[in-house]
Design a protein around this motif. Structure first.
Motif, PDB file in Angstrom:
ATOM      1  N   ALA A   1       0.827  -1.209   0.000  1.00  0.00           N
ATOM      2  CA  ALA A   1       0.000   0.000   0.000  1.00  0.00           C
ATOM      3  C   ALA A   1       0.860   1.257   0.000  1.00  0.00           C
ATOM      4  N   ALA A   2       1.981   1.226   0.725  1.00  0.00           N
ATOM      5  CA  ALA A   2       2.876   2.377   0.755  1.00  0.00           C
ATOM      6  C   ALA A   2       3.486   2.629  -0.612  1.00  0.00           C
ATOM      7  N   LEU A   3       3.843   1.560  -1.322  1.00  0.00           N
ATOM      8  CA  LEU A   3       4.405   1.724  -2.663  1.00  0.00           C
ATOM      9  C   LEU A   3       3.371   2.315  -3.618  1.00  0.00           C
ATOM     10  N   VAL A   4       2.157   1.806  -3.568  1.00  0.00           N
ATOM     11  CA  VAL A   4       1.100   2.307  -4.459  1.00  0.00           C
ATOM     12  C   VAL A   4       0.804   3.777  -4.155  1.00  0.00           C
ATOM     13  N   LEU A   5       0.665   4.112  -2.887  1.00  0.00           N
ATOM     14  CA  LEU A   5       0.376   5.501  -2.528  1.00  0.00           C
ATOM     15  C   LEU A   5       1.559   6.419  -2.815  1.00  0.00           C
ATOM     16  N   GLY A   6       2.777   5.900  -2.675  1.00  0.00           N
ATOM     17  CA  GLY A   6       3.950   6.704  -3.004  1.00  0.00           C
ATOM     18  C   GLY A   6       4.004   7.045  -4.479  1.00  0.00           C
ATOM     19  N   ILE A   7       3.697   6.077  -5.327  1.00  0.00           N
ATOM     20  CA  ILE A   7       3.663   6.345  -6.771  1.00  0.00           C
ATOM     21  C   ILE A   7       2.525   7.309  -7.096  1.00  0.00           C
ATOM     22  N   LEU A   8       1.371   7.106  -6.479  1.00  0.00           N
ATOM     23  CA  LEU A   8       0.241   8.012  -6.716  1.00  0.00           C
ATOM     24  C   LEU A   8       0.525   9.428  -6.227  1.00  0.00           C
ATOM     25  N   SER A   9       1.358   9.550  -5.188  1.00  0.00           N
ATOM     26  CA  SER A   9       1.667  10.890  -4.689  1.00  0.00           C
ATOM     27  C   SER A   9       2.478  11.692  -5.690  1.00  0.00           C
ATOM     28  N   ILE A  10       3.203  11.014  -6.555  1.00  0.00           N
ATOM     29  CA  ILE A  10       3.991  11.726  -7.563  1.00  0.00           C
ATOM     30  C   ILE A  10       3.128  12.097  -8.760  1.00  0.00           C
ATOM     31  N   VAL A  11       2.229  11.221  -9.152  1.00  0.00           N
ATOM     32  CA  VAL A  11       1.505  11.424 -10.404  1.00  0.00           C
ATOM     33  C   VAL A  11       0.117  12.036 -10.253  1.00  0.00           C
ATOM     34  N   SER A  12      -0.432  12.066  -9.058  1.00  0.00           N
ATOM     35  CA  SER A  12      -1.785  12.617  -8.911  1.00  0.00           C
ATOM     36  C   SER A  12      -1.701  14.124  -8.679  1.00  0.00           C
ATOM     37  N   PRO A  13      -2.473  14.904  -9.418  1.00  0.00           N
ATOM     38  CA  PRO A  13      -2.281  16.350  -9.407  1.00  0.00           C
ATOM     39  C   PRO A  13      -2.727  17.079  -8.146  1.00  0.00           C
ATOM     40  N   TYR A  14      -3.846  16.786  -7.556  1.00  0.00           N
ATOM     41  CA  TYR A  14      -4.343  17.632  -6.482  1.00  0.00           C
ATOM     42  C   TYR A  14      -4.218  17.019  -5.092  1.00  0.00           C
ATOM     43  N   ILE A  15      -4.248  15.722  -4.995  1.00  0.00           N
ATOM     44  CA  ILE A  15      -4.186  15.100  -3.674  1.00  0.00           C
ATOM     45  C   ILE A  15      -2.868  14.358  -3.462  1.00  0.00           C
ATOM     46  N   GLY A  16      -1.846  14.720  -4.216  1.00  0.00           N
ATOM     47  CA  GLY A  16      -0.547  14.075  -4.094  1.00  0.00           C
ATOM     48  C   GLY A  16       0.101  14.306  -2.746  1.00  0.00           C
ATOM     49  N   LEU A  17      -0.123  15.471  -2.162  1.00  0.00           N
ATOM     50  CA  LEU A  17       0.451  15.771  -0.852  1.00  0.00           C
ATOM     51  C   LEU A  17      -0.111  14.831   0.215  1.00  0.00           C
ATOM     52  N   ILE A  18      -1.405  14.602   0.170  1.00  0.00           N
ATOM     53  CA  ILE A  18      -2.045  13.712   1.148  1.00  0.00           C
ATOM     54  C   ILE A  18      -1.572  12.271   0.937  1.00  0.00           C
ATOM     55  N   PHE A  19      -1.526  11.819  -0.326  1.00  0.00           N
ATOM     56  CA  PHE A  19      -1.039  10.474  -0.616  1.00  0.00           C
ATOM     57  C   PHE A  19       0.408  10.298  -0.150  1.00  0.00           C
ATOM     58  N   GLY A  20       1.223  11.325  -0.333  1.00  0.00           N
ATOM     59  CA  GLY A  20       2.622  11.251   0.076  1.00  0.00           C
ATOM     60  C   GLY A  20       2.777  11.106   1.580  1.00  0.00           C
TER      61      GLY A  20
ATOM     62  N   VAL B   1       9.322  12.219  -2.123  1.00  0.00           N
ATOM     63  CA  VAL B   1       9.454  13.019  -3.348  1.00  0.00           C
ATOM     64  C   VAL B   1       8.123  13.678  -3.706  1.00  0.00           C
ATOM     65  N   GLY B   2       7.038  12.925  -3.655  1.00  0.00           N
ATOM     66  CA  GLY B   2       5.726  13.486  -3.968  1.00  0.00           C
ATOM     67  C   GLY B   2       5.322  14.579  -2.998  1.00  0.00           C
ATOM     68  N   THR B   3       5.613  14.391  -1.711  1.00  0.00           N
ATOM     69  CA  THR B   3       5.284  15.400  -0.713  1.00  0.00           C
ATOM     70  C   THR B   3       6.079  16.671  -0.950  1.00  0.00           C
ATOM     71  N   ILE B   4       7.361  16.533  -1.254  1.00  0.00           N
ATOM     72  CA  ILE B   4       8.192  17.714  -1.504  1.00  0.00           C
ATOM     73  C   ILE B   4       7.716  18.448  -2.762  1.00  0.00           C
ATOM     74  N   ILE B   5       7.415  17.705  -3.810  1.00  0.00           N
ATOM     75  CA  ILE B   5       6.959  18.339  -5.056  1.00  0.00           C
ATOM     76  C   ILE B   5       5.711  19.174  -4.810  1.00  0.00           C
ATOM     77  N   TYR B   6       4.709  18.593  -4.159  1.00  0.00           N
ATOM     78  CA  TYR B   6       3.459  19.318  -3.981  1.00  0.00           C
ATOM     79  C   TYR B   6       3.548  20.372  -2.895  1.00  0.00           C
ATOM     80  N   ALA B   7       4.429  20.208  -1.914  1.00  0.00           N
ATOM     81  CA  ALA B   7       4.639  21.260  -0.921  1.00  0.00           C
ATOM     82  C   ALA B   7       5.278  22.481  -1.576  1.00  0.00           C
ATOM     83  N   VAL B   8       6.232  22.258  -2.488  1.00  0.00           N
ATOM     84  CA  VAL B   8       6.853  23.379  -3.202  1.00  0.00           C
ATOM     85  C   VAL B   8       5.840  24.058  -4.116  1.00  0.00           C
ATOM     86  N   ILE B   9       5.026  23.275  -4.803  1.00  0.00           N
ATOM     87  CA  ILE B   9       4.009  23.866  -5.685  1.00  0.00           C
ATOM     88  C   ILE B   9       3.021  24.702  -4.882  1.00  0.00           C
ATOM     89  N   ILE B  10       2.577  24.195  -3.749  1.00  0.00           N
ATOM     90  CA  ILE B  10       1.644  24.945  -2.907  1.00  0.00           C
ATOM     91  C   ILE B  10       2.300  26.207  -2.371  1.00  0.00           C
TER      92      ILE B  10
END
Length: 117
Positions: free
Chosen positions: A29-48, A82-91
């Motif tokens: 589940a962590a792997l799936v959510l980690g990948i989704l955190s990179i590719v999902s546009p609006y809820i990537g921060l939460i998934f990360g 990585v997904g959390t950092i990407i979306y935190a910087v975007i926000i």
């Protein structure tokens, strides 16, 4: 001719191979959510964030229960970070842009220019 049983030391016993170790479900589940955190546009921060938490829990369970899935947990942890950092910087960029460009009216508003007379 008499029948002689085989010597005691040469007897072969059939033993079942050990059961394969169970893969930890939280690491999957962590792997799936980690990948989704990179590719999902609006809820990537939460998934990360959820991927980071699940990875930490699954790594602890893998150590204590001798389960498999350590690689998936580490990959989920890295992707989640990585997904959390990407979306935190975007926000952060969006918030800074809103703060700096909030007062800009493009020179269209002339209401304030009459008050200075």
């Amino acid at each position: 001719m008499s029948y002689q049983p085989p010597p005691f030391g040469n007897q072969e016993y059939y033993t079942q191979p050990p059961a394969p170790a169970k893969t930890n479900g939280k690491s999957v589940a962590a792997l799936v959510l980690g990948i989704l955190s990179i590719v999902s546009p609006y809820i990537g921060l939460i998934f990360g964030i959820i991927a980071i938490i699940l990875s930490a829990i699954s790594l602890k369970e893998i150590r204590t229960r001798y389960e498999q899935g350590k690689g998936m947990a580490i990959a989920g942890l890295v992707c989640g970070i990585v997904g959390t950092i990407i979306y935190a910087v975007i926000i952060a960029i969006v918030v800074v842009a809103i703060i700096f460009f909030n007062d800009y009216d493009g020179g269209i508003n002339t209401f304030n220019s009459f008050n200075n007379i």
